[in-house]
Motif scaffolding. Structure first.
Motif, PDB file in Angstrom:
ATOM      1  N   SER A   1      -0.263   7.781 -11.780  1.00 12.04           N
ATOM      2  CA  SER A   1      -0.671   7.689 -10.379  1.00 12.04           C
ATOM      3  C   SER A   1      -1.023   6.245 -10.065  1.00 12.04           C
ATOM      4  O   SER A   1      -1.954   5.674 -10.653  1.00 12.04           O
ATOM      5  CB  SER A   1      -1.875   8.601 -10.133  1.00 12.04           C
ATOM      6  OG  SER A   1      -2.338   8.443  -8.800  1.00 12.04           O
ATOM      7  N   LEU A   2      -0.279   5.644  -9.172  1.00 10.44           N
ATOM      8  CA  LEU A   2      -0.517   4.255  -8.767  1.00 10.44           C
ATOM      9  C   LEU A   2      -1.248   4.244  -7.433  1.00 10.44           C
ATOM     10  O   LEU A   2      -0.791   4.841  -6.454  1.00 10.44           O
ATOM     11  CB  LEU A   2       0.811   3.503  -8.632  1.00 10.44           C
ATOM     12  CG  LEU A   2       0.707   2.071  -8.086  1.00 10.44           C
ATOM     13  CD1 LEU A   2      -0.061   1.183  -9.064  1.00 10.44           C
ATOM     14  CD2 LEU A   2       2.093   1.502  -7.806  1.00 10.44           C
ATOM     15  N   LEU A   3      -2.380   3.570  -7.406  1.00 10.69           N
ATOM     16  CA  LEU A   3      -3.135   3.394  -6.170  1.00 10.69           C
ATOM     17  C   LEU A   3      -3.144   1.910  -5.840  1.00 10.69           C
ATOM     18  O   LEU A   3      -3.557   1.089  -6.664  1.00 10.69           O
ATOM     19  CB  LEU A   3      -4.567   3.914  -6.333  1.00 10.69           C
ATOM     20  CG  LEU A   3      -5.479   3.708  -5.122  1.00 10.69           C
ATOM     21  CD1 LEU A   3      -4.953   4.455  -3.910  1.00 10.69           C
ATOM     22  CD2 LEU A   3      -6.912   4.142  -5.444  1.00 10.69           C
ATOM     23  N   VAL A   4      -2.659   1.584  -4.656  1.00  9.89           N
ATOM     24  CA  VAL A   4      -2.642   0.206  -4.192  1.00  9.89           C
ATOM     25  C   VAL A   4      -3.707   0.054  -3.120  1.00  9.89           C
ATOM     26  O   VAL A   4      -3.606   0.646  -2.042  1.00  9.89           O
ATOM     27  CB  VAL A   4      -1.261  -0.182  -3.636  1.00  9.89           C
ATOM     28  CG1 VAL A   4      -1.277  -1.644  -3.177  1.00  9.89           C
ATOM     29  CG2 VAL A   4      -0.183   0.035  -4.689  1.00  9.89           C
ATOM     30  N   ASP A   5      -4.743  -0.710  -3.436  1.00  7.42           N
ATOM     31  CA  ASP A   5      -5.804  -0.969  -2.462  1.00  7.42           C
ATOM     32  C   ASP A   5      -5.353  -2.042  -1.475  1.00  7.42           C
ATOM     33  O   ASP A   5      -4.857  -3.085  -1.889  1.00  7.42           O
ATOM     34  CB  ASP A   5      -7.077  -1.435  -3.171  1.00  7.42           C
ATOM     35  CG  ASP A   5      -7.836  -0.286  -3.793  1.00  7.42           C
ATOM     36  OD1 ASP A   5      -8.578  -0.535  -4.757  1.00  7.42           O
ATOM     37  OD2 ASP A   5      -7.687   0.843  -3.298  1.00  7.42           O
ATOM     38  N   PRO A   6      -5.542  -1.769  -0.186  1.00 10.53           N
ATOM     39  CA  PRO A   6      -5.084  -2.739   0.822  1.00 10.53           C
ATOM     40  C   PRO A   6      -5.937  -4.012   0.841  1.00 10.53           C
ATOM     41  O   PRO A   6      -7.018  -4.037   0.284  1.00 10.53           O
ATOM     42  CB  PRO A   6      -5.217  -1.968   2.140  1.00 10.53           C
ATOM     43  CG  PRO A   6      -6.227  -0.921   1.869  1.00 10.53           C
ATOM     44  CD  PRO A   6      -6.104  -0.546   0.424  1.00 10.53           C
TER      45      PRO A   6
ATOM     46  N   TRP B   1       0.827  -1.205   0.000  1.00  9.66           N
ATOM     47  CA  TRP B   1       0.000   0.000   0.000  1.00  9.66           C
ATOM     48  C   TRP B   1       0.865   1.261   0.000  1.00  9.66           C
ATOM     49  O   TRP B   1       0.491   2.281  -0.572  1.00  9.66           O
ATOM     50  CB  TRP B   1      -0.965   0.019   1.190  1.00  9.66           C
ATOM     51  CG  TRP B   1      -0.299   0.088   2.533  1.00  9.66           C
ATOM     52  CD1 TRP B   1       0.028  -0.945   3.340  1.00  9.66           C
ATOM     53  CD2 TRP B   1       0.171   1.269   3.201  1.00  9.66           C
ATOM     54  NE1 TRP B   1       0.656  -0.510   4.463  1.00  9.66           N
ATOM     55  CE2 TRP B   1       0.751   0.856   4.416  1.00  9.66           C
ATOM     56  CE3 TRP B   1       0.142   2.636   2.905  1.00  9.66           C
ATOM     57  CZ2 TRP B   1       1.300   1.749   5.328  1.00  9.66           C
ATOM     58  CZ3 TRP B   1       0.680   3.522   3.815  1.00  9.66           C
ATOM     59  CH2 TRP B   1       1.261   3.078   4.999  1.00  9.66           C
ATOM     60  N   SER B   2       2.045   1.184   0.595  1.00  5.98           N
ATOM     61  CA  SER B   2       2.923   2.359   0.650  1.00  5.98           C
ATOM     62  C   SER B   2       3.533   2.701  -0.705  1.00  5.98           C
ATOM     63  O   SER B   2       4.175   3.755  -0.846  1.00  5.98           O
ATOM     64  CB  SER B   2       4.044   2.131   1.663  1.00  5.98           C
ATOM     65  OG  SER B   2       4.824   1.009   1.302  1.00  5.98           O
TER      66      SER B   2
END
Lengths: 116, 114
Positions: free
Chosen positions: B109-114, B83-84
């Motif tokens: 833009s990278l979004l990592v969903d937990p 996520w970080s």
């Protein structure tokens, strides 16, 4: 090593006022760069100093913008008669330079300029 | 004039997934390619760079990138994201022996969903 230090973090000016942004590069780094970052234009190169001498200012707007590096420990970016379109995050970076090798740039956290 | 394009403005993955962020460049001469990461409210941080040699370069935090001259690409990969890793990633190019000025892509833009 505190990294590249930029002050202030935020600056708000009225239209027509002057803004001066400060950058302290990493000690021992010979190159200093200024970039401007906006949502619309992304990261734009402004200017670059090597050993305090201006090398490339091809990205600097011809009017109202000027940059100086009076000594090896700081550089300033001055914007005269600020306009709303000058609102952006201004990023300073420094690097070592060896011959023709592209070295890593170390960026400061930036100064967010808002012109009302 | 060298140009850099990052075709994906936004990428969303789940934690533990692999990810590839794409970068294509246009320039006919010798160039350096690099990737930088920017977390919200911070400046850019160096991840890795390539000039010559092994086309696969390793960077910090498990990132790697592969240079392809035939595809004019320098894609960034990570096998298992955390996520970080959520941040904006910029590909950059500089021209050998023409100074140290970096030309950046528009960022992904990278979004990592937990």
């Amino acid at each position: 090593n505190a990294g590249v230090i930029q002050t202030p973090r935020h600056k708000v000016t009225g239209k027509g006022q002057e803004a001066t942004l400060w950058c302290e590069p990493i000690s021992g780094h010979s190159a200093v760069f200024w970039y401007r970052q906006t949502i619309v234009q992304g990261l734009e190169f402004l200017t670059y100093f090597r050993n305090q001498a201006p090398i490339d200012d091809s990205g600097m707007p011809k009017e109202r913008f000027s940059a100086q590096m009076p000594n090896q420990s700081h550089s300033t970016l001055k914007i005269q008669s600020t306009q709303p379109q000058d609102s952006a995050v201004y990023l300073c970076a420094s690097s070592l330079e060896f011959g023709g090798s592209a070295e890593t740039l170390y960026f400061g956290s930036g100064t967010r300029l808002t012109v009302l | 004039t060298q140009t850099v394009s990052q075709s994906d403005a936004h990428v969303t993955v789940f934690e533990g997934d692999s990810v590839e962020l794409r970068c294509n460049y246009s320039y006919g001469g010798s160039i350096y390619l690099s990737w930088y990461i920017q977390h919200h409210g911070h400046g850019l941080q160096f991840l890795l760079k390539y000039y010559s040699g092994n086309p696969v370069v390793q960077g910090v935090n498990g990132f790697e990138a592969e240079f392809s001259k035939s595809d004019s690409s320098f894609h960034l990969r990570k096998a298992s994201v955390h996520w970080s890793d959520s941040a904006v990633y910029f590909c950059a190019v500089s021209v050998h022996n023409m100074g140290y000025k970096l030309t950046f892509g528009t960022g992904t833009s990278l979004l990592v969903d937990p």
